[in-house]
Design a protein around this motif. Structure first.
Motif, short mmCIF file in Angstrom:
data_model
loop_
_atom_site.label_atom_id
_atom_site.label_comp_id
_atom_site.label_asym_id
_atom_site.label_seq_id
_atom_site.Cartn_x
_atom_site.Cartn_y
_atom_site.Cartn_z
N UNK A 260 -59.34 15.05 -54.49
CA UNK A 260 -60.79 14.99 -54.37
C UNK A 260 -61.49 15.89 -55.38
N UNK A 261 -60.86 17.00 -55.77
CA UNK A 261 -61.45 17.86 -56.80
C UNK A 261 -61.54 17.10 -58.12
N UNK A 262 -60.49 16.39 -58.46
CA UNK A 262 -60.47 15.71 -59.74
C UNK A 262 -61.27 14.41 -59.74
N UNK A 263 -61.64 13.90 -58.56
CA UNK A 263 -62.64 12.84 -58.53
C UNK A 263 -63.93 13.34 -59.16
N UNK A 264 -64.31 14.57 -58.79
CA UNK A 264 -65.53 15.15 -59.33
C UNK A 264 -65.40 15.44 -60.82
N UNK A 265 -64.29 16.05 -61.22
CA UNK A 265 -64.11 16.35 -62.64
C UNK A 265 -64.10 15.06 -63.46
N UNK A 266 -63.44 14.03 -62.94
CA UNK A 266 -63.45 12.75 -63.64
C UNK A 266 -64.84 12.17 -63.74
N UNK A 267 -65.65 12.30 -62.66
CA UNK A 267 -67.02 11.80 -62.70
C UNK A 267 -67.86 12.54 -63.73
#
Length: 506
Positions: free
Chosen positions: A298-305
């Motif tokens: 879920x952290x990298x969902x944000x970084x990817x966004x």
């Protein structure tokens, strides 16, 4: 925007903390048969309410529905924390889903209302991504920490302060914006009823399939679901004010985006609900440890966004990011099938990072592309349909994978006990609660003291891991048609306004 960010934090917190806490919840309330229903009841009521309030927001402005949704979601969260049985929890989650559906239908559509120019809207998307990421970053770990040290009920109570802050900000600052000067149209209640009948009967058929319900009942539910779908298609083509406009479903650019949203929801919820179960019941990790393993996703969902927001406007073919994100997440599901209790945790974390980046390229772009292609007066409906298809996918993902995991696990345990001449322990080990509930686990060890209980438990854990591995293989395979859908999305220019039509400010 601060108020909308708080709303997103509340919704994201609920989605991430509950998944980590669920194994402990079913162990405490002793209701593994309803494990999937805690998630699917929320999704079912959400997906029914999303198109309704998307349409109402277009006609009446979104602010009143955002306020009502926050109040309902917060109250339902309190009821979830007070639940004493699994049926009570399922009903409270269903009520929470109504509030969640209203929030999803209205909050995302508020952003293009406030910022119609694409470039400006993409800059503000970073703020939304940061708030969503804040909740996603702390959600799994917070869920594991609260469950382990304060009990699973605190996982639901954490929504209360965030809900009150959201209500205050939205009440004070969010303007009421209507997309057209025309009078509000009559709501398509017949379409809403047919949607509820179609999804409700489909959900019951999927959930009851592994529970040995009468074949006649299952057949009737399947027939009812199909009949409701056909009636929905027939009615929406003839309705003067359809809840699901047929022209939008047939749109050459929007239709593949809705299909991708369906697949993404299926895969994302199947991973986020059953990976924690594998880590806790299969690997024997604590809720806190399982939460730390899920957090990178879920952290990298944000970084990817956030990365996506920086690069999507610079690409000649921004739709290619959809293919890349889909491949990355499908690879994550495939690699989860190789995870065992002996797998180094850093490898699992790296895999979760990969999947998060993939979802970070998929989720915001689906919203951006739909809002760019849809007519401005239908922003609420189109955004709601995108979220609805994601929720339908999530509902099917948790339910279908629940059937797969449950059947595979029970058959595997039965075969394992037959080989070990341990059929007497079938009633204990066929229920994963034995692996999750410390009290039941202690009782089993005492009852099976003369039958090498640790060896039986280790073999049972292995059967559960194998069952979840099978579900993740299916997720990876079912995501592959998305590659064809991504190729069907037309070329999109991200430098123009959504529409020239000016909204009304009341």
């Amino acid at each position: 925007m601060l108020g909308l960010c708080c709303v997103l934090i509340m919704v994201a917190l609920d989605q991430t903390v509950v998944g980590t806490a669920m194994p402990t919840v079913v162990a405490d309330l002793r209701g593994f048969a309803l494990y999937a229903w805690v998630g699917t009841s929320y999704l079912l009521t959400s997906v029914i309410t999303v198109p309704i309030f998307g349409k109402l927001g277009d006609d009446h402005g979104r602010k009143p529905f955002v306020l009502a949704a926050i109040a309902l979601f917060t109250a339902a969260s309190m009821l979830c924390g007070l639940a004493q049985t699994m049926p009570q929890l399922v009903l409270a989650r269903a009520l929470q889903g109504v509030g969640g559906g209203m929030l999803v239908a209205t909050t995302f559509a508020c952003v293009p209302d406030l910022f119609p120019h694409t470039a400006e809207r993409l800059r503000w998307q970073v703020m939304l991504s940061a708030s969503f990421g804040l909740a996603n970053a702390v959600g799994p770990s917070l869920g594991g920490f609260l469950t382990e040290y304060f009990g699973w009920r605190s996982v639901f109570f954490v929504n209360l302060p965030v809900g009150l802050i959201s209500l205050a900000c939205v009440w004070r600052f969010l303007p009421v914006i209507r997309q057209a000067a025309r009078p509000p149209s009559r709501l398509d209640w017949q379409g809403a009823a047919l949607i509820a009948l179609f999804l409700g009967s489909l959900q019951l058929a999927v959930e009851w399939l592994p529970q040995h319900k009468p074949p006649l009942l299952l057949g009737l539910l399947a027939a009812l679901s199909l009949a409701a779908l056909l009636a929905l298609i027939w009615w929406e083509k003839r309705s003067p004010n359809p809840l699901l406009p047929p022209s939008m479903l047939a749109h050459p650019g929007l239709a593949p985006l809705f299909g991708l949203s369906l697949l993404m929801g299926f895969g994302m919820f199947a991973v986020m609900y059953y990976a924690p179960l594998m880590f806790q019941a299969g690997f024997g990790l604590s809720p806190n440890q399982a939460g730390l393993l899920v957090t990178p996703l879920v952290v990298f969902i944000t970084l990817g966004s956030m990365v996506n927001g920086r690069i999507v406007q610079r690409l000649r073919r921004p739709t290619r990011l959809l293919t890349l994100g889909l491949l990355m997440f499908a690879l994550t599901a495939a690699l989860l099938t190789r995870a065992t209790p002996a797998t180094a945790h850093w490898l699992i974390i790296a895999n979760m990072m990969l999947g998060g980046l993939g979802l970070g390229l998929l989720m915001p772009n689906l919203t951006i592309f739909v809002q760019q292609l849809a007519p401005r007066q239908q922003l609420g409906v189109s955004t709601a349909m995108l979220q609805s298809t994601r929720m339908v996918g999530g509902m099917l993902g948790t339910a279908v994978m629940g059937v797969v995991v449950s059947r595979q696990f029970q058959h595997g345990v039965a075969a394992m006990l037959e080989a070990r001449h341990g059929g007497a322990w079938q009633s204990w080990l066929a229920d994963p609660q034995t692996l999750l509930n410390p009290a039941i686990l202690a009782q089993f060890r005492l009852a099976a003291a003369a039958a090498q209980p640790e060896a039986l438990l280790a073999a049972t854990r292995l059967q559960l891991v194998d069952a979840i591995h099978l579900s993740q293989w299916l997720v990876a395979i079912l995501l592959l048609p998305g590659l064809w859908l991504a190729r069907k999305v037309p070329a999109i220019q991200l430098s123009s306004m959504i529409s020239a039509e000016a909204p009304r400010h009341d």
